[in-house]
Scaffold this motif. Structure first.
Motif, mmCIF file in Angstrom:
data_model
loop_
_atom_site.group_PDB
_atom_site.id
_atom_site.type_symbol
_atom_site.label_atom_id
_atom_site.label_comp_id
_atom_site.label_asym_id
_atom_site.label_seq_id
_atom_site.Cartn_x
_atom_site.Cartn_y
_atom_site.Cartn_z
ATOM 1 N N ASP A 97 39.545 146.498 32.945
ATOM 2 C CA ASP A 97 39.653 147.723 33.428
ATOM 3 C C ASP A 97 37.341 147.892 33.920
ATOM 4 O O ASP A 97 37.268 147.714 33.332
ATOM 5 N N LEU A 98 38.024 148.998 35.143
ATOM 6 C CA LEU A 98 36.844 149.321 35.226
ATOM 7 C C LEU A 98 36.730 150.690 34.788
ATOM 8 O O LEU A 98 36.987 151.830 35.443
ATOM 9 N N ALA A 99 35.552 151.554 33.785
ATOM 10 C CA ALA A 99 35.223 152.955 33.317
ATOM 11 C C ALA A 99 34.393 153.642 34.603
ATOM 12 O O ALA A 99 33.527 152.795 34.666
ATOM 13 N N PRO A 100 33.918 155.324 34.829
ATOM 14 C CA PRO A 100 33.619 155.605 35.836
ATOM 15 C C PRO A 100 32.133 155.863 35.839
ATOM 16 O O PRO A 100 31.115 154.950 36.073
ATOM 17 N N ASP A 101 31.849 154.314 33.713
ATOM 18 C CA ASP A 101 29.880 154.724 33.901
ATOM 19 C C ASP A 101 29.462 153.115 34.239
ATOM 20 O O ASP A 101 29.221 152.391 34.456
ATOM 21 N N GLY A 102 31.077 152.419 35.067
ATOM 22 C CA GLY A 102 30.116 150.879 34.946
ATOM 23 C C GLY A 102 30.159 149.548 33.800
ATOM 24 O O GLY A 102 30.742 148.649 34.256
ATOM 25 N N LEU A 103 31.297 150.038 33.054
ATOM 26 C CA LEU A 103 32.283 149.020 32.199
ATOM 27 C C LEU A 103 33.202 148.400 32.197
ATOM 28 O O LEU A 103 33.888 149.416 32.472
ATOM 29 N N LEU A 109 38.867 134.970 35.449
ATOM 30 C CA LEU A 109 39.075 135.916 35.693
ATOM 31 C C LEU A 109 38.131 136.802 36.617
ATOM 32 O O LEU A 109 36.989 137.078 36.694
ATOM 33 N N ARG A 110 38.922 137.641 37.913
ATOM 34 C CA ARG A 110 38.685 137.827 39.120
ATOM 35 C C ARG A 110 37.939 139.269 38.413
ATOM 36 O O ARG A 110 38.867 140.124 37.430
ATOM 37 N N LEU A 111 36.803 139.683 38.432
ATOM 38 C CA LEU A 111 36.472 141.481 38.077
ATOM 39 C C LEU A 111 36.911 142.114 39.012
ATOM 40 O O LEU A 111 36.750 143.305 38.903
ATOM 41 N N ASP A 112 37.036 141.942 40.393
ATOM 42 C CA ASP A 112 37.294 143.343 41.273
ATOM 43 C C ASP A 112 38.967 142.932 41.265
ATOM 44 O O ASP A 112 39.829 143.395 42.126
ATOM 45 N N ARG A 113 40.510 142.497 40.729
ATOM 46 C CA ARG A 113 41.610 143.289 40.370
ATOM 47 C C ARG A 113 41.381 143.570 38.916
ATOM 48 O O ARG A 113 40.813 143.903 37.448
ATOM 49 N N ARG A 114 42.618 145.042 38.850
ATOM 50 C CA ARG A 114 42.598 145.349 38.279
ATOM 51 C C ARG A 114 44.321 145.236 37.333
ATOM 52 O O ARG A 114 44.964 145.458 36.540
ATOM 53 N N ASP A 115 45.344 144.423 37.827
ATOM 54 C CA ASP A 115 46.518 144.150 37.608
ATOM 55 C C ASP A 115 46.435 142.647 36.773
ATOM 56 O O ASP A 115 45.110 142.688 36.980
ATOM 57 N N PRO A 116 47.378 142.800 35.860
ATOM 58 C CA PRO A 116 47.179 141.247 35.071
ATOM 59 C C PRO A 116 46.902 140.339 35.739
ATOM 60 O O PRO A 116 47.784 140.065 36.832
ATOM 61 N N PRO A 135 42.499 145.925 23.906
ATOM 62 C CA PRO A 135 41.030 145.956 24.414
ATOM 63 C C PRO A 135 40.100 144.408 23.462
ATOM 64 O O PRO A 135 40.751 144.788 22.329
ATOM 65 N N LEU A 136 39.849 144.009 23.835
ATOM 66 C CA LEU A 136 38.647 142.634 23.414
ATOM 67 C C LEU A 136 37.586 143.580 23.533
ATOM 68 O O LEU A 136 36.637 142.986 22.136
ATOM 69 N N TYR A 137 36.553 142.879 24.074
ATOM 70 C CA TYR A 137 35.540 143.711 24.403
ATOM 71 C C TYR A 137 34.536 144.330 25.976
ATOM 72 O O TYR A 137 35.832 143.940 26.774
ATOM 73 N N ARG A 138 34.089 145.082 25.606
ATOM 74 C CA ARG A 138 33.461 146.099 27.009
ATOM 75 C C ARG A 138 32.156 145.481 27.218
ATOM 76 O O ARG A 138 30.895 144.692 26.656
ATOM 77 N N PHE A 139 31.495 144.877 28.943
ATOM 78 C CA PHE A 139 30.306 144.154 29.269
ATOM 79 C C PHE A 139 29.856 144.946 30.624
ATOM 80 O O PHE A 139 30.973 145.960 31.981
ATOM 81 N N LEU A 175 37.473 144.181 29.154
ATOM 82 C CA LEU A 175 39.109 142.411 28.768
ATOM 83 C C LEU A 175 40.114 143.255 27.926
ATOM 84 O O LEU A 175 39.313 143.882 26.825
ATOM 85 N N GLN A 176 40.983 143.549 28.586
ATOM 86 C CA GLN A 176 42.351 143.612 27.264
ATOM 87 C C GLN A 176 42.871 142.280 27.985
ATOM 88 O O GLN A 176 43.290 141.482 28.743
ATOM 89 N N ALA A 177 43.471 142.417 26.408
ATOM 90 C CA ALA A 177 45.156 141.040 26.498
ATOM 91 C C ALA A 177 45.778 141.526 26.299
ATOM 92 O O ALA A 177 46.097 143.074 25.397
ATOM 93 N N GLU A 178 47.182 140.717 26.906
ATOM 94 C CA GLU A 178 48.484 141.848 26.454
ATOM 95 C C GLU A 178 48.906 140.289 25.031
ATOM 96 O O GLU A 178 49.193 139.301 24.739
ATOM 97 N N ILE A 179 48.958 141.031 23.888
ATOM 98 C CA ILE A 179 49.539 140.788 22.442
ATOM 99 C C ILE A 179 50.550 141.454 21.977
ATOM 100 O O ILE A 179 50.318 142.628 21.916
ATOM 101 N N LEU A 180 51.809 140.875 22.007
ATOM 102 C CA LEU A 180 53.360 141.643 21.630
ATOM 103 C C LEU A 180 53.217 142.723 22.131
ATOM 104 O O LEU A 180 53.781 143.509 21.425
ATOM 105 N N ASP A 181 53.525 142.177 23.845
ATOM 106 C CA ASP A 181 53.763 143.146 24.535
ATOM 107 C C ASP A 181 53.261 144.568 24.709
ATOM 108 O O ASP A 181 53.628 145.410 25.591
ATOM 109 N N ARG A 182 51.867 143.932 24.170
ATOM 110 C CA ARG A 182 50.802 145.552 24.124
ATOM 111 C C ARG A 182 49.695 145.322 25.095
ATOM 112 O O ARG A 182 49.468 143.875 24.791
ATOM 113 N N TRP A 183 48.601 146.276 25.600
ATOM 114 C CA TRP A 183 47.124 145.517 26.102
ATOM 115 C C TRP A 183 45.969 146.213 25.117
ATOM 116 O O TRP A 183 46.564 147.208 24.534
#
Length: 273
Positions: A153-159, A135-142, A172-176, A162-170
């Motif tokens: 997603d990229l937060a202002p703090d630089g974190l 998964l490319r880090l510089d993309r914000r689209d699915p 969050p899985l983990y932050r890094f 990673l999100q997954a589309e599960i049952l039509d909902r996004w």
């Protein structure tokens, strides 16, 4: 110093060595790895320590044709990529559980690969929600993979999240972040996962494998088959014999007989009956 048995690894994946470290080659390796090498926590079920040094992981995953969890699978996969000439390093993530505003420990190991100047998240060890393509880090689209869509997603703090589309909902899985993880931090994170009383792994059985057109999982006392565009099929596991049969037939896992394994399985199942 033990070196990686690259030939044996590629034989298990049934892939030739790539001619060059390209995105296409990385995608083939990651997709195939998820199809062949299962995520599995039999050692955690038995409350055994998990060794993540290269000789131990090679014996388990390549010679005994077993699986493992993130510190084993991603550690071994990143070693393969480095041997094949990829620019890749280990990074750590905080798994999001429940209230995603509360920080969790950095207990997930994944990887960062740079190809033609673009950074990609690489992961073969996140269980039933493992992305099966880089998964490319510089993309914000699915971003589509063979087993669903993900976005970063990229937060202002630089974190990054990673999100997954599960049952039509996004979800969050983990932050890094992108800092490399030294070997000692991997040892500490792995020790927490397999031994700490607050870890969700000891005493639990979780298994996942994702092949062409399907993803299979074991968790919460049941076996589940996921297929794109179809309702998931769930089946409660009956007893230790049932679990061992599903491990063999659906995941190609045939653990060596050992004292206490059946009892550990029955204890695990009893908490979901």
């Amino acid at each position: 110093m033990t070196t990686l048995d690259t030939a044996l690894y590629l034989r298990r994946l049934d892939l030739p060595a790539p001619a060059a470290p390209t995105l296409d080659a990385l995608t083939r390796l990651q997709t195939r790895h998820n199809a062949v090498v299962p995520f599995e926590t039999l050692a955690s079920l038995m409350r055994e320590p998990v060794a993540i040094d290269l000789p131990s992981v090679q014996r388990k995953v390549l010679q005994a044709t077993r699986g493992g969890y993130c510190y084993e699978l991603n550690g071994l996969f990143l070693a393969l990529l480095q041997t094949l000439g990829f620019d890749v390093r280990a990074i750590a993530a905080r798994v999001v559980e429940g209230d995603d505003r509360t920080p969790t420990a950095q207990t997930h190991l994944c990887g960062l690969a740079t190809l033609d100047g673009a950074a990609h998240l690489v992961d073969v060890g996140f269980g039933g929600n493992t992305p099966t393509a880089p998964l490319r880090l510089d993309r914000r689209d699915p971003q589509s993979t063979p087993h669903g869509r993900y976005r970063i997603d990229l937060a202002p703090d630089g974190l990054h999240t990673l999100q997954a589309e599960i049952l039509d909902r996004w979800r969050p899985l983990y932050r890094f972040d992108l800092r490399p993880v030294p070997a000692i931090d991997r040892e500490v994170g792995n020790w927490y996962v397999c031994t700490h009383p607050d870890s969700s792994f000891p005493g639990q059985l979780r298994v996942a494998r994702a092949g062409p057109g399907w993803r299979r999982t074991i968790g919460n006392g049941r076996f589940t088959l996921h297929r794109p565009g179809r309702p998931s099929q769930h089946r409660q596991l009956a007893d230790a014999d049932d679990v061992l049969a599903v491990l063999a037939e659906a995941f190609d896992i045939r653990p060596a007989p050992q004292p206490g394994l059946r009892d550990a399985i029955e204890t695990w199942l009893s908490s979901y009956r």
